[in-house]
Design a protein around this motif. Sequence first.
Motif, short mmCIF file in Angstrom:
data_model
loop_
_atom_site.label_atom_id
_atom_site.label_comp_id
_atom_site.label_asym_id
_atom_site.label_seq_id
_atom_site.Cartn_x
_atom_site.Cartn_y
_atom_site.Cartn_z
N LEU A 44 1.67 3.17 3.14
CA LEU A 44 1.06 2.91 1.85
C LEU A 44 1.71 1.75 1.11
O LEU A 44 1.11 1.19 0.19
CB LEU A 44 1.11 4.18 0.98
CG LEU A 44 0.35 5.38 1.54
CD1 LEU A 44 0.44 6.57 0.59
CD2 LEU A 44 -1.11 5.03 1.81
N ASP A 45 2.93 1.39 1.50
CA ASP A 45 3.57 0.20 0.93
C ASP A 45 2.98 -1.07 1.53
O ASP A 45 2.70 -2.04 0.83
CB ASP A 45 5.08 0.23 1.17
CG ASP A 45 5.75 1.41 0.47
OD1 ASP A 45 5.32 1.75 -0.65
OD2 ASP A 45 6.67 1.99 1.06
N ALA A 46 2.79 -1.06 2.84
CA ALA A 46 2.25 -2.23 3.53
C ALA A 46 0.75 -2.37 3.33
O ALA A 46 0.21 -3.49 3.29
CB ALA A 46 2.58 -2.16 5.02
N PHE A 47 0.07 -1.22 3.24
CA PHE A 47 -1.40 -1.22 3.14
C PHE A 47 -1.83 -0.27 2.02
O PHE A 47 -2.21 0.88 2.28
CB PHE A 47 -2.02 -0.78 4.47
CG PHE A 47 -1.57 -1.59 5.65
CD1 PHE A 47 -2.08 -2.86 5.87
CD2 PHE A 47 -0.61 -1.07 6.54
CE1 PHE A 47 -1.66 -3.61 6.96
CE2 PHE A 47 -0.19 -1.82 7.61
CZ PHE A 47 -0.71 -3.10 7.83
N PRO A 48 -1.78 -0.72 0.78
CA PRO A 48 -2.16 0.16 -0.35
C PRO A 48 -3.59 0.69 -0.18
O PRO A 48 -4.48 -0.02 0.27
CB PRO A 48 -2.05 -0.76 -1.56
CG PRO A 48 -1.07 -1.82 -1.15
CD PRO A 48 -1.33 -2.04 0.30
N ILE A 49 -3.78 1.95 -0.53
CA ILE A 49 -5.07 2.62 -0.36
C ILE A 49 -5.43 3.32 -1.66
O ILE A 49 -4.61 4.07 -2.22
CB ILE A 49 -5.00 3.64 0.80
CG1 ILE A 49 -4.70 2.93 2.13
CG2 ILE A 49 -6.31 4.42 0.92
CD1 ILE A 49 -4.40 3.87 3.27
N ASP A 50 -6.64 3.08 -2.15
CA ASP A 50 -7.10 3.71 -3.39
C ASP A 50 -7.84 5.02 -3.14
O ASP A 50 -7.84 5.90 -4.00
CB ASP A 50 -8.03 2.75 -4.14
CG ASP A 50 -7.32 1.47 -4.55
OD1 ASP A 50 -6.18 1.57 -5.04
OD2 ASP A 50 -7.90 0.38 -4.38
N ALA A 51 -8.51 5.13 -2.01
CA ALA A 51 -9.26 6.35 -1.67
C ALA A 51 -9.30 6.47 -0.16
O ALA A 51 -9.35 5.45 0.55
CB ALA A 51 -10.67 6.30 -2.23
N LEU A 52 -9.27 7.70 0.33
CA LEU A 52 -9.17 7.93 1.77
C LEU A 52 -10.21 8.96 2.21
O LEU A 52 -10.38 9.99 1.56
CB LEU A 52 -7.76 8.43 2.11
CG LEU A 52 -7.39 8.57 3.58
CD1 LEU A 52 -7.47 7.24 4.30
CD2 LEU A 52 -5.98 9.14 3.70
N TYR A 53 -10.90 8.68 3.32
CA TYR A 53 -11.93 9.57 3.83
C TYR A 53 -11.67 9.86 5.30
O TYR A 53 -11.36 8.95 6.08
CB TYR A 53 -13.32 8.93 3.66
CG TYR A 53 -13.69 8.72 2.22
CD1 TYR A 53 -14.35 9.71 1.50
CD2 TYR A 53 -13.35 7.53 1.56
CE1 TYR A 53 -14.66 9.54 0.15
CE2 TYR A 53 -13.67 7.35 0.22
CZ TYR A 53 -14.31 8.35 -0.48
OH TYR A 53 -14.61 8.18 -1.80
#
Length: 285
Positions: A44-53
Motif C-alpha cells: 500500500l506504500d508503493a501502490f496506494p489503493i482507494d477501494a478494493l474489489y
Amino acid sequence: MAIVLGAAAVLSANGRFDGTVRVIFQPAEEPGRGAQAMLDDGLLDAFPIDALYGLHNLPGIPAGHLHNPPGAIMASEDNIEIVVTGRGGHAARPHLVVDHLVVGAEIVLALQTVVASNVNPVQPAVLSCTEFDTDGARNVIPGQVRITGDTRSFDPTVRELLERRIRDTSYGIAAAHGATCTVAYTHEFAPTINDASRTRVAAAAAVQALGADHVDAGCDPIMPSEDFGIFARHVPACFALIGNGTAEGHGGTALHSRTYDANDDILEAGVSYYLQVIRSELPTR
C-alpha cells in the motif's frame, strides 16, 4: 486469476476510464499468509489503493450469479492442535496404562457441545475436529493422541469464548483420566467484512453487468475463510462470491473436493462485473 486477467486485458486494450487500476495477484491465500505478506512488503506504500474489489467462485450458487452482502461475508478461522500424552502400553494390560485413545475420543465428543452449549444461538460459530492421530498399533495402546481442527466465527468475543472452552474442556478431560494435555490455539484468518459504500457500488455494477435477477446483495455470510479480510482492514473493500454452478460435475461440486472443477462458463460474467465496477468508480470525464 483468469477473470482478473481478462478484465485487465480488456482495460488495457479499450481503457475508457479516468484513473488508475491496480491488479493484485495474491499468493498463498489457502494457508492465509499471502495478504499480510504483501502488506508487510509495502504494497500500500508503493501502490496506494482507494477501494478494493475481490471475487471467489462458489459452488451451490447458479453459474454467473453474484452474492455480495454488506458487512460480514466470510468468517475468521482459528486452528486447534490438542496433544494428549502419558503412559501407553500393551493392549492386553490396560490397567497399567492411560488409554489416550479413549481420552482423545472423549475430548472430540465433548468439543461437539461447545458451540451448542456456550455460544449465543444468534451468533454464528463452527468448531470442527478434522484429524485424529495416534502412535499406537493394533496391539498397542497409544502413548500420544493428536487432535487437530479449527473454529469459525465473526465476533472477537466468540473467538475468545471458543478458545477458553476448548482449553478448559481438553485439560479437564485429560486430568480426569490422569493424562497430560497441551492445547495450541492460533489465529489464522481475520473475518472478511465488506465496506458498506463499496458494496453498494459493487451491487449496482453487478446489476448493470449481469442483471438484477443474477445479484443477491442481501444474502447470508458463509463460514469459510479468506485472507482478503486482511486487505479489507486497511482499504475500503468489497469481496463478492460468483456462482460456479449447482449441478454436480458441472460447477456444483464443493470447494476442496477432489472432484471440484472450476466452471469456465462463469469467466465472462466475472470479467463483465469487474469492468462495470471500474466504469462506476472511474468514469470517463
